[in-house]
Motif scaffolding. Structure first.
Motif, PDB file in Angstrom:
ATOM      1  N   ALA B 236      14.168  79.458  47.449  1.00 33.83           N
ATOM      2  CA  ALA B 236      15.094  79.081  46.378  1.00 33.83           C
ATOM      3  C   ALA B 236      15.803  80.308  45.825  1.00 33.83           C
ATOM      4  O   ALA B 236      16.995  80.266  45.511  1.00 33.83           O
ATOM      5  N   LEU B 237      15.067  81.401  45.709  1.00 32.77           N
ATOM      6  CA  LEU B 237      15.665  82.631  45.183  1.00 32.77           C
ATOM      7  C   LEU B 237      16.731  83.138  46.139  1.00 32.77           C
ATOM      8  O   LEU B 237      17.805  83.583  45.728  1.00 32.77           O
ATOM      9  N   GLU B 238      16.436  83.047  47.432  1.00 28.55           N
ATOM     10  CA  GLU B 238      17.409  83.502  48.426  1.00 28.55           C
ATOM     11  C   GLU B 238      18.681  82.667  48.372  1.00 28.55           C
ATOM     12  O   GLU B 238      19.789  83.197  48.422  1.00 28.55           O
ATOM     13  N   SER B 239      18.516  81.375  48.251  1.00 29.45           N
ATOM     14  CA  SER B 239      19.737  80.570  48.265  1.00 29.45           C
ATOM     15  C   SER B 239      20.479  80.719  46.944  1.00 29.45           C
ATOM     16  O   SER B 239      21.711  80.651  46.906  1.00 29.45           O
ATOM     17  N   ALA B 240      19.750  80.968  45.865  1.00 29.73           N
ATOM     18  CA  ALA B 240      20.422  81.200  44.582  1.00 29.73           C
ATOM     19  C   ALA B 240      21.284  82.459  44.647  1.00 29.73           C
ATOM     20  O   ALA B 240      22.322  82.535  43.997  1.00 29.73           O
ATOM     21  N   GLY B 241      20.841  83.432  45.433  1.00 34.28           N
ATOM     22  CA  GLY B 241      21.565  84.696  45.490  1.00 34.28           C
ATOM     23  C   GLY B 241      22.440  84.840  46.725  1.00 34.28           C
ATOM     24  O   GLY B 241      22.961  85.909  46.988  1.00 34.28           O
ATOM     25  N   PHE B 242      22.581  83.751  47.502  1.00 37.66           N
ATOM     26  CA  PHE B 242      23.325  83.821  48.757  1.00 37.66           C
ATOM     27  C   PHE B 242      22.805  84.985  49.583  1.00 37.66           C
ATOM     28  O   PHE B 242      23.586  85.772  50.119  1.00 37.66           O
ATOM     29  N   PHE B 243      21.490  85.090  49.629  1.00 34.41           N
ATOM     30  CA  PHE B 243      20.871  86.241  50.279  1.00 34.41           C
ATOM     31  C   PHE B 243      20.641  85.980  51.760  1.00 34.41           C
ATOM     32  O   PHE B 243      20.159  84.922  52.139  1.00 34.41           O
ATOM     33  N   ASN B 244      21.015  86.975  52.559  1.00 32.76           N
ATOM     34  CA  ASN B 244      20.771  86.909  53.997  1.00 32.76           C
ATOM     35  C   ASN B 244      20.297  88.283  54.427  1.00 32.76           C
ATOM     36  O   ASN B 244      21.027  89.262  54.328  1.00 32.76           O
ATOM     37  N   ARG B 245      19.085  88.358  54.916  1.00 29.92           N
ATOM     38  CA  ARG B 245      18.467  89.670  55.089  1.00 29.92           C
ATOM     39  C   ARG B 245      19.007  90.470  56.265  1.00 29.92           C
ATOM     40  O   ARG B 245      18.583  91.602  56.484  1.00 29.92           O
ATOM     41  N   ASP B 246      19.911  89.891  57.012  1.00 32.08           N
ATOM     42  CA  ASP B 246      20.424  90.603  58.183  1.00 32.08           C
ATOM     43  C   ASP B 246      20.820  92.049  57.865  1.00 32.08           C
ATOM     44  O   ASP B 246      20.552  92.963  58.628  1.00 32.08           O
ATOM     45  N   TYR B 247      21.474  92.225  56.729  1.00 26.94           N
ATOM     46  CA  TYR B 247      22.027  93.547  56.422  1.00 26.94           C
ATOM     47  C   TYR B 247      20.962  94.606  56.248  1.00 26.94           C
ATOM     48  O   TYR B 247      21.268  95.791  56.304  1.00 26.94           O
ATOM     49  N   LEU B 248      19.722  94.194  56.027  1.00 24.35           N
ATOM     50  CA  LEU B 248      18.659  95.191  55.872  1.00 24.35           C
ATOM     51  C   LEU B 248      18.196  95.727  57.219  1.00 24.35           C
ATOM     52  O   LEU B 248      17.448  96.697  57.289  1.00 24.35           O
ATOM     53  N   HIS B 249      18.630  95.075  58.293  1.00 26.13           N
ATOM     54  CA  HIS B 249      18.293  95.505  59.640  1.00 26.13           C
ATOM     55  C   HIS B 249      16.795  95.777  59.779  1.00 26.13           C
ATOM     56  O   HIS B 249      16.388  96.826  60.272  1.00 26.13           O
TER      57      HIS B 249
END
Lengths: 257, 257
Positions: B236-249
């Motif tokens: 839920a936190l990820e979708s609230a923040g439009f978070f996608n961890r790809d950029y952390l590589h």
DNA sequence: CGATCGTTTGAGTTTGATCAAATGTGGTGG
DNA sequence: CCACCACATTTGATCAAACTCAAACGATCG
């Protein structure tokens, strides 16, 4: 008009200085004749992109480094719901994806915002540079550090400054960056952005871009018409944007106005 | 508690893996025994900083690379009128100033936000790395590229996301970054920030931080008390923040939750 | 036990977003 | 050369997000 000036340089000067990447790297170090030759030799196929074309897309495999030779491009990211943020502007001499080493895939896209000419340096060539030319490697690395410095300033811009200040700051930054590669004439430079594009850069709506531009114009700081930005009062623009050029790490010779 | 976990690692594992920088570089490449030894040999004097101390200040001459061994620090810039923007958080393994090559002076400052232990690698050592260890050089370079990727995402955060989304996004990012170095336990991690500090990071006022935190808490996504952040509902936190961890590589082994 | 720092709450204000519509402007084809 | 279209700019009106100011409350610490 960008292309005509490049042509002029190519006629009048040595091949080394005509190569935008070599000129850029020379801001950091003195490249040996051998290193220059290596760069020129590694510069492979050239590509042309039309306004709006993507040069690299999110998710693409990073195959090599693309160097902008002419034109202007921008890095950007798009959120699922369509919001778009411009992350950087790339001008001649800038590299699109020194991310060759970072994971395999691009985490953002790059689009041409004018007709843009790009040269490719293969991944293998870059790896060879790092094996054989420490000095050249450091110069390339320095480019990524400079990109970082600019991004830090953009973070300050978006996080702390008002719309008015942000816009003033951006116009100052481009003035100095383009000035350093000889693309400022009569206090004017080509900035082929729509107001929507400016909004995506500065994190404000198109409507607000329009009003902020009017504000800057009414105060006599700039005019911005059909892609040409003219700075009427640079000191005033700088203080309006809390601009301090230190972060651009320009060489002294570029710092005169 | 950060320090006790480092101590535990140092007892149980080889010296190489206990060195936070080597662990970090190992995310990108396999360092040879010789390269590891070179890093360890180059790791010089250690320094301790108290909460709030500046580790490096704007204008300082860059003498070498400082590596965070324990604790958390932040990069920041301050405008003339006092506005402050946090540019990045540095956790163990992160380097303060790979800017050794860039001009001589720092264009921003770094402060310890907890008690922080730092090791110095001299400029000469880094130069020697670039001359002798191409693979190690690439790994260091990769670190700067990763920093850049994170900054790009912060730009999107400040430019496009609402206060609520920004905060959710930041908490996700720190969850994964700290998770990758084993600093997340029971879905909780130490985030020793005041609400003012959060505001300076997210570009919002303290008051608004407070209300946004309440909002996140009321929706059951997180709690944040006395410097401990607990994530109750990561998806839920990820979708609230439009978070996608790809950029952390992150490497696959770090991507499990 | 003040003193200091951080958090919380309320009220009023400002900035900038959204929606809607009018007004350029540049190019294309008839 | 004009009609038309697509696109960008400009303006107005309304609304929401976030800020500022002010004050109270709560910890923590010498």
């Amino acid at each position: 008009m960008a292309s005509s000036s490049v042509a002029a340089r190519q006629e009048g000067q040595s091949q080394e200085l005509a190569h935008p990447l070599i000129r850029k790297l020379s801001n950091f170090t003195v490249l040996s004749r051998e290193e220059c030759a290596a760069v020129i030799k590694a510069t492979g196929k050239m590509f042309d992109f039309r306004t709006g074309d993507d040069i690299v897309q999110r998710g693409d495999l990073t195959g090599g480094v693309q160097v902008v030779l002419e034109g202007i491009a921008c890095r950007y990211k798009i959120l699922e719901d369509g919001r778009r943020q411009v992350l950087a502007y790339l001008i001649p001499g800038d590299m699109c994806d020194l991310h060759v080493f970072l994971l395999n895939r691009m985490d953002h896209s790059i689009a041409a915002i004018t007709r843009t000419k790009v040269a490719v340096i293969s991944r293998a060539s870059v790896l060879a540079f790092t094996d054989q030319y420490p000095n050249l490697t450091r110069a390339l690395w320095w480019c990524t550090l400079l990109d970082e410095a600019i991004m830090r300033e953009w973070l300050v811009n978006l996080g702390q400054r008002t719309a008015y200040e942000r816009m003033a700051h951006l116009f100052c930054e481009m003035y100095y960056r383009l000035g350093a590669i000889g693309e400022v004439r009569d206090r004017s430079y080509v900035l082929p952005l729509t107001q929507t594009g400016l909004g995506d850069t500065l994190g404000i709506s198109t409507v607000h871009v329009n009003r902020t531009l009017q504000d800057l114009r009414e105060r006599g700081l700039i005019t911005f018409r059909s892609g040409l930005l003219t700075v009427h009062d640079l000191p005033a623009l700088e203080s309006a944007g809390f601009f301090n050029r230190d972060y651009l790490h320009l060489r002294d010779r570029d710092q005169k106005d």
